[in-house]
Design a protein around this motif. Structure first.
Motif, PDB file in Angstrom:
ATOM      1  N   GLU A  50       0.820  -1.209   0.000  1.00  0.00           N
ATOM      2  CA  GLU A  50       0.000   0.000   0.000  1.00  0.00           C
ATOM      3  C   GLU A  50       0.853   1.258   0.000  1.00  0.00           C
ATOM      4  O   GLU A  50       0.575   2.225  -0.701  1.00  0.00           O
ATOM      5  N   ALA A  51       1.924   1.265   0.788  1.00  0.00           N
ATOM      6  CA  ALA A  51       2.696   2.492   1.002  1.00  0.00           C
ATOM      7  C   ALA A  51       3.465   2.920  -0.244  1.00  0.00           C
ATOM      8  O   ALA A  51       3.581   4.113  -0.532  1.00  0.00           O
ATOM      9  N   THR A  52       3.989   1.950  -0.993  1.00  0.00           N
ATOM     10  CA  THR A  52       4.886   2.287  -2.100  1.00  0.00           C
ATOM     11  C   THR A  52       4.312   1.977  -3.481  1.00  0.00           C
ATOM     12  O   THR A  52       4.826   2.457  -4.487  1.00  0.00           O
ATOM     13  N   GLY A  53       3.264   1.149  -3.539  1.00  0.00           N
ATOM     14  CA  GLY A  53       2.740   0.712  -4.824  1.00  0.00           C
ATOM     15  C   GLY A  53       3.555  -0.392  -5.453  1.00  0.00           C
ATOM     16  O   GLY A  53       3.309  -0.796  -6.593  1.00  0.00           O
ATOM     17  N   GLU A  54       4.521  -0.925  -4.722  1.00  0.00           N
ATOM     18  CA  GLU A  54       5.391  -1.988  -5.238  1.00  0.00           C
ATOM     19  C   GLU A  54       4.631  -3.303  -5.333  1.00  0.00           C
ATOM     20  O   GLU A  54       3.880  -3.682  -4.426  1.00  0.00           O
ATOM     21  N   VAL A  55       4.792  -4.002  -6.438  1.00  0.00           N
ATOM     22  CA  VAL A  55       4.231  -5.344  -6.585  1.00  0.00           C
ATOM     23  C   VAL A  55       5.123  -6.307  -5.825  1.00  0.00           C
ATOM     24  O   VAL A  55       6.283  -6.536  -6.203  1.00  0.00           O
ATOM     25  N   VAL A  56       4.618  -6.862  -4.755  1.00  0.00           N
ATOM     26  CA  VAL A  56       5.403  -7.755  -3.900  1.00  0.00           C
ATOM     27  C   VAL A  56       5.456  -9.152  -4.478  1.00  0.00           C
ATOM     28  O   VAL A  56       6.483  -9.827  -4.428  1.00  0.00           O
ATOM     29  N   ALA A  57       4.313  -9.597  -5.035  1.00  0.00           N
ATOM     30  CA  ALA A  57       4.276 -10.959  -5.583  1.00  0.00           C
ATOM     31  C   ALA A  57       3.068 -11.102  -6.485  1.00  0.00           C
ATOM     32  O   ALA A  57       2.098 -10.342  -6.377  1.00  0.00           O
ATOM     33  N   GLU A  58       3.166 -12.075  -7.400  1.00  0.00           N
ATOM     34  CA  GLU A  58       1.996 -12.454  -8.179  1.00  0.00           C
ATOM     35  C   GLU A  58       1.425 -13.730  -7.596  1.00  0.00           C
ATOM     36  O   GLU A  58       2.170 -14.681  -7.290  1.00  0.00           O
ATOM     37  N   LEU A  59       0.103 -13.742  -7.419  1.00  0.00           N
ATOM     38  CA  LEU A  59      -0.547 -14.906  -6.844  1.00  0.00           C
ATOM     39  C   LEU A  59      -0.872 -15.902  -7.951  1.00  0.00           C
ATOM     40  O   LEU A  59      -1.250 -15.512  -9.059  1.00  0.00           O
ATOM     41  N   ALA A  60      -0.701 -17.174  -7.627  1.00  0.00           N
ATOM     42  CA  ALA A  60      -1.002 -18.228  -8.594  1.00  0.00           C
ATOM     43  C   ALA A  60      -2.468 -18.631  -8.485  1.00  0.00           C
ATOM     44  O   ALA A  60      -3.057 -18.592  -7.395  1.00  0.00           O
ATOM     45  N   MET A  61      -3.061 -19.023  -9.606  1.00  0.00           N
ATOM     46  CA  MET A  61      -4.432 -19.501  -9.570  1.00  0.00           C
ATOM     47  C   MET A  61      -4.456 -20.878  -8.939  1.00  0.00           C
ATOM     48  O   MET A  61      -3.901 -21.834  -9.474  1.00  0.00           O
ATOM     49  N   ALA A  62      -5.127 -20.993  -7.788  1.00  0.00           N
ATOM     50  CA  ALA A  62      -5.196 -22.274  -7.079  1.00  0.00           C
ATOM     51  C   ALA A  62      -6.473 -23.024  -7.405  1.00  0.00           C
ATOM     52  O   ALA A  62      -6.578 -24.224  -7.105  1.00  0.00           O
ATOM     53  N   HIS A  63      -7.450 -22.314  -7.975  1.00  0.00           N
ATOM     54  CA  HIS A  63      -8.695 -22.978  -8.387  1.00  0.00           C
ATOM     55  C   HIS A  63      -9.285 -22.181  -9.533  1.00  0.00           C
ATOM     56  O   HIS A  63      -9.310 -20.940  -9.490  1.00  0.00           O
ATOM     57  N   PRO A  64      -9.786 -22.865 -10.551  1.00  0.00           N
ATOM     58  CA  PRO A  64     -10.278 -22.151 -11.734  1.00  0.00           C
ATOM     59  C   PRO A  64     -11.486 -21.252 -11.460  1.00  0.00           C
ATOM     60  O   PRO A  64     -11.808 -20.391 -12.277  1.00  0.00           O
ATOM     61  N   GLU A  65     -12.158 -21.432 -10.317  1.00  0.00           N
ATOM     62  CA  GLU A  65     -13.285 -20.555  -9.975  1.00  0.00           C
ATOM     63  C   GLU A  65     -12.824 -19.160  -9.566  1.00  0.00           C
ATOM     64  O   GLU A  65     -13.634 -18.256  -9.419  1.00  0.00           O
ATOM     65  N   GLY A  66     -11.502 -18.997  -9.353  1.00  0.00           N
ATOM     66  CA  GLY A  66     -11.008 -17.664  -9.028  1.00  0.00           C
ATOM     67  C   GLY A  66     -10.298 -17.548  -7.703  1.00  0.00           C
ATOM     68  O   GLY A  66     -10.202 -16.441  -7.153  1.00  0.00           O
ATOM     69  N   ILE A  67      -9.770 -18.635  -7.154  1.00  0.00           N
ATOM     70  CA  ILE A  67      -8.995 -18.564  -5.919  1.00  0.00           C
ATOM     71  C   ILE A  67      -7.521 -18.429  -6.310  1.00  0.00           C
ATOM     72  O   ILE A  67      -6.978 -19.262  -7.055  1.00  0.00           O
ATOM     73  N   PHE A  68      -6.868 -17.370  -5.817  1.00  0.00           N
ATOM     74  CA  PHE A  68      -5.460 -17.096  -6.083  1.00  0.00           C
ATOM     75  C   PHE A  68      -4.727 -17.066  -4.740  1.00  0.00           C
ATOM     76  O   PHE A  68      -5.255 -16.553  -3.747  1.00  0.00           O
ATOM     77  N   GLU A  69      -3.503 -17.616  -4.738  1.00  0.00           N
ATOM     78  CA  GLU A  69      -2.754 -17.636  -3.484  1.00  0.00           C
ATOM     79  C   GLU A  69      -1.259 -17.708  -3.755  1.00  0.00           C
ATOM     80  O   GLU A  69      -0.810 -18.070  -4.845  1.00  0.00           O
ATOM     81  N   THR A  70      -0.485 -17.350  -2.738  1.00  0.00           N
ATOM     82  CA  THR A  70       0.971 -17.447  -2.798  1.00  0.00           C
ATOM     83  C   THR A  70       1.524 -17.434  -1.396  1.00  0.00           C
ATOM     84  O   THR A  70       0.833 -17.044  -0.435  1.00  0.00           O
ATOM     85  N   VAL A  71       2.792 -17.874  -1.277  1.00  0.00           N
ATOM     86  CA  VAL A  71       3.515 -17.838  -0.008  1.00  0.00           C
ATOM     87  C   VAL A  71       4.744 -16.962  -0.193  1.00  0.00           C
ATOM     88  O   VAL A  71       5.452 -17.051  -1.207  1.00  0.00           O
ATOM     89  N   LEU A  72       4.990 -16.113   0.819  1.00  0.00           N
ATOM     90  CA  LEU A  72       6.163 -15.226   0.815  1.00  0.00           C
ATOM     91  C   LEU A  72       7.068 -15.672   1.953  1.00  0.00           C
ATOM     92  O   LEU A  72       6.985 -15.161   3.078  1.00  0.00           O
ATOM     93  N   PRO A  73       7.986 -16.641   1.692  1.00  0.00           N
ATOM     94  CA  PRO A  73       8.750 -17.258   2.798  1.00  0.00           C
ATOM     95  C   PRO A  73       9.734 -16.315   3.476  1.00  0.00           C
ATOM     96  O   PRO A  73      10.078 -16.516   4.639  1.00  0.00           O
ATOM     97  N   ARG A  74      10.190 -15.292   2.765  1.00  0.00           N
ATOM     98  CA  ARG A  74      11.216 -14.428   3.334  1.00  0.00           C
ATOM     99  C   ARG A  74      10.643 -13.267   4.153  1.00  0.00           C
ATOM    100  O   ARG A  74      11.381 -12.563   4.828  1.00  0.00           O
TER     101      ARG A  74
END
Length: 728
Positions: A50-74
């Motif tokens: 929110e603060a910088t507008g930086e794209v932190v990550a792209e979420l992967a489609m986990a279900h074709p109905e529209g569920i997107f998710e990702t893990v940021l381990p660091r």
């Protein structure tokens, strides 16, 4: 990558009860963050700081109905964020995550709701435009303690209950969610899945401040902060207008049929303010009383089957328009009373019935929970949260709309468990009696709360039985209302005046009986809408005799109402002798005022109001002993009554009423003091449509004893008329 605790299929089937645990940005056990979002029809989703507008990550489609998710381990520390969604249009769209915002409710809200004392509940439940962390949106909250899932649905999410699933707040039974980007005017409902797993018909918000125009049934987001009140002077002195010793002459109005536009459509609140307020003021009324304006799906119920208890009906405009109407009434010196309906509600699928899949607001047992006459549902007054809902609603109208008082409808139906029920159709109370103890407790608490927080307002009970002490303090065992409708006076008076003039002498007790119990309550004398519908005919056509006699009887009826102790109420149209029964589908017959006899009735009502307000003897002791005295109530042969009304300072007025079509000359009436008595009103004056039988404007008393008084007057009594005199 996916959280093993998250069941995508269960969520898509509507079985996720708290998505805040699995959607949004969350820390993982050990280290790292997980992001998940539901974005149907999206092709790509990015997580943006929110603060910088930086794209932190792209979420992967986990279900074709529209569920997107990702893990940021660091990443270990949560940060403000939003999602950037591709595929919803030609350009990417920024989407705030509702689950990153905290609840608007607090621990105190939970405590007060559990206790049933959250008197400003309307500030927390419902839909409230707000701003969180600089993000505009709407806070939603709804009480549905037995639901498995509750979602906010609307045009903003294509009515998809998976998009904005609400969060349960603590153990309060309340579900809440802040939805960014929403604004006043947005339509919404609640999609509720019951504890048994059934998705219920979409429910309107019980606390909605505005409703969709019929045939739509959605709630509308409304910001109540838009009206700037200008009635400060009136509000500062309002306590004077609702006192027991103040003149109260109430004009009862159904807004949809008082007047109509030329095309037959409804006039809006602001148009009504332009027309109704100057008319009511010119006629001398002190208050207007509105048939229920709470939103009601069935127009022909006249408002007596409300579902939007917190929303003025949109038939005549917005809540801001209604505030402007009340404001202008006050600026013109008119009080506004509201017909309020806590006795029942309709069973429409989008309403309160089985709200969360259980009988939440109503009794489950139809012997206690359904009205036999109306087919409507009855509130469960013994439930703490239901009492809180109703009392908060009463305070809402007094607070947000500056309403001067509430006329509580159908009180008798609340007080008696066997109301309009045959044997076996009702359940006795714990003592085996017919009294609804929970309703009694509710009404007492209602009145205590209203008068504690708004002591310059009033409550009025429409109670049609002999239940004792309706308008006496709860500390003395009463129900605590300020006033009670005198239904007995109304029935007896209309029955008497409906009789052939020659037969009235045989029914003299009907016209005098009300004074035997007058001091038991603080009464309002109603000639209301209920007396001119359902085949009862208009007041004019309930009167017997020739056309002239009908009008004379009507004038006599109104004069007797204003001379009898008690505050006055007259339904619209009666004041000019409406010919036909009231029809809610069309305007009053204003064209009748081209005829002299209708003009005469109207002028008499105006002059009665002026006299009532100007003579303390006619109003100061409306609700106090000593304000009324019979001179003679035993002249059955001539069907004549003579009476005195007294003020606190000793001043008085004398009235003599002749209920036959025969004039009387030299009729002697005792009076309490010597002097010249001015004839301040004669209902037979030609300007009212009469024949000018009278006393030349004044009569001097003579030292001839009569009726227990040392002085007396020798009067000419007009046929079917009344003369009112005061000491000059």
């Amino acid at each position: 990558m996916a959280d093993p605790a998250f069941d995508a299929e269960a969520f898509l089937n509507g079985d996720c009860s708290n998505p805040a645990y699995v959607f949004g940005l969350h820390p993982l056990p050990g280290s790292g963050l997980e992001a998940r979002v539901f974005a149907p029809r999206a092709t790509r989703v990015e997580l943006v700081k929110e603060a910088t507008g930086e794209v932190v990550a792209e979420l992967a489609m986990a279900h074709p109905e529209g569920i997107f998710e990702t893990v940021l381990p660091r990443l270990r520390k949560w940060f403000p964020y939003h999602f950037r969604v591709h595929g919803w249009g030609p350009d990417p769209m920024e989407m705030e995550d509702p689950y990153r915002f905290s609840a608007a409710l607090g621990d105190l809200d939970v405590y007060l709701m559990a206790e049933g004392t959250h008197l400003r509940l309307y500030e927390k439940l419902g839909a409230h435009p707000s701003e969180r962390d600089g993000v505009p949106g709407v806070d939603f909250a709804v009480w549905a303690p037995n639901a498995r899932r509750v979602s906010v649905v609307g045009t903003f999410n294509n009515w998809d209950g998976r998009r904005h699933i609400m969060r349960p707040f603590a153990s309060s039974g309340v579900w809440e969610l802040f939805i960014p980007g929403l604004a006043p005017g947005d339509l919404y409902k609640f999609e509720i899945k019951s504890g048994a797993g059934k998705v219920l018909p979409l429910k309107a918000d019980p606390f909605a401040f505005q409703c969709e125009h019929a045939p739509g049934t959605a709630s509308v987001v409304h910001d109540p902060r838009g009206h700037e009140w200008r009635d400060g002077d009136y509000m500062a002195g309002r306590w004077k207008t609702n006192r027991f010793d103040a003149p109260m002459s109430i004009y009862e109005v159904h807004l949809g049929s008082w007047r109509r536009r030329e095309d037959g459509g409804f006039m809006g609140y602001r148009e009504l303010a332009d027309a109704l307020i100057p008319y009511a003021r010119e006629m001398g009324f002190t208050h207007v009383q509105l048939l229920p304006v709470s939103e009601h799906p069935f127009y022909a119920s006249w408002g007596y089957q409300p579902l939007g208890m917190f929303a003025p009906t949109c038939r005549y405009g917005s809540p801001l328009d209604f505030q402007a109407f009340v404001d202008r009434c006050h600026q013109a010196g008119l009080g506004v009373l509201l017909d309020w309906v806590p006795a029942h509600f309709p069973g429409d699928a989008h309403g309160l019935g089985e709200f969360d899949g259980t009988h939440l607001y109503e009794h489950a047992d139809p012997r206690k929970g359904r009205h036999m006459d109306w087919g409507t549902l009855i509130y469960n007054y013994g439930r703490t949260e239901v009492q809180n809902f109703l009392i908060a609603n009463a305070l809402f109208w007094l607070d947000r709309f500056h309403i001067d008082g509430l006329r509580v409808d159908a009180v008798a139906s609340m007080l008696y468990l066997d109301y309009s029920r045959a044997q076996g159709q009702w359940v006795p109370n714990r003592y085996g009696g017919r009294e609804n103890l929970e309703a009694v407790a509710f009404l007492r608490r209602l009145n205590e709360t209203v008068y504690a927080h708004f002591p310059d307002t009033c409550t009025v009970a429409e109670e049609s039985t002999a239940w004792p002490m309706v308008s006496r303090p709860t500390s003395a065992g009463g129900l605590g209302f300020g006033f009670k409708w005198n239904m007995g006076w109304m029935h007896d008076t209309l029955a008497y005046l409906g009789r052939n003039m020659l037969h009235r002498k045989h029914h003299h007790g009907e016209i005098t009986f009300s004074m035997l119990y007058n001091d038991t309550e603080n009464f309002v004398l109603p000639l209301s809408h209920d007396e001119v519908v359902h085949g009862k005919k208009s007041l004019l056509w309930r009167m017997p005799g020739t056309r002239w006699e009908q009008f004379a009887n009507l004038r006599l009826l109104f004069a007797y109402q204003f001379l009898h102790p008690g505050k006055k109420l007259l339904f619209m149209g009666g004041e000019f002798g409406q010919d036909h029964e009231w029809d809610h589908n069309k305007a009053l017959d204003w064209g009748l005022l081209q005829f002299q006899e209708h003009q005469g009735v109207q002028r008499l009502v105006r002059d009665l109001n002026t006299l009532y307000r100007g003579l303390p003897a006619l109003h100061e002791r409306d609700c106090a002993p000593g304000g009324f005295q019979w001179i003679d109530c035993e002249d059955r042969k001539n069907s004549i009554l003579a009476l005195i009304r007294r003020a606190g300072d000793g001043s008085f007025a004398v009235a003599v009423l002749n209920f036959t079509a025969m004039p009387h000359h030299g009729y002697r009436v005792g009076v309490p003091a010597p002097g010249t008595y001015l004839e301040v009103l004669n209902s037979d004056a030609s300007l009212y449509g009469g024949q000018n039988f009278g006393n030349g404007g004044a009569v001097a008393s003579k030292p001839l004893p009569a009726h227990g008084f040392p002085q007396s007057l020798e009067l000419t009594l007009p046929p079917l008329g009344v003369v009112v005199l005061r000491l000059g």
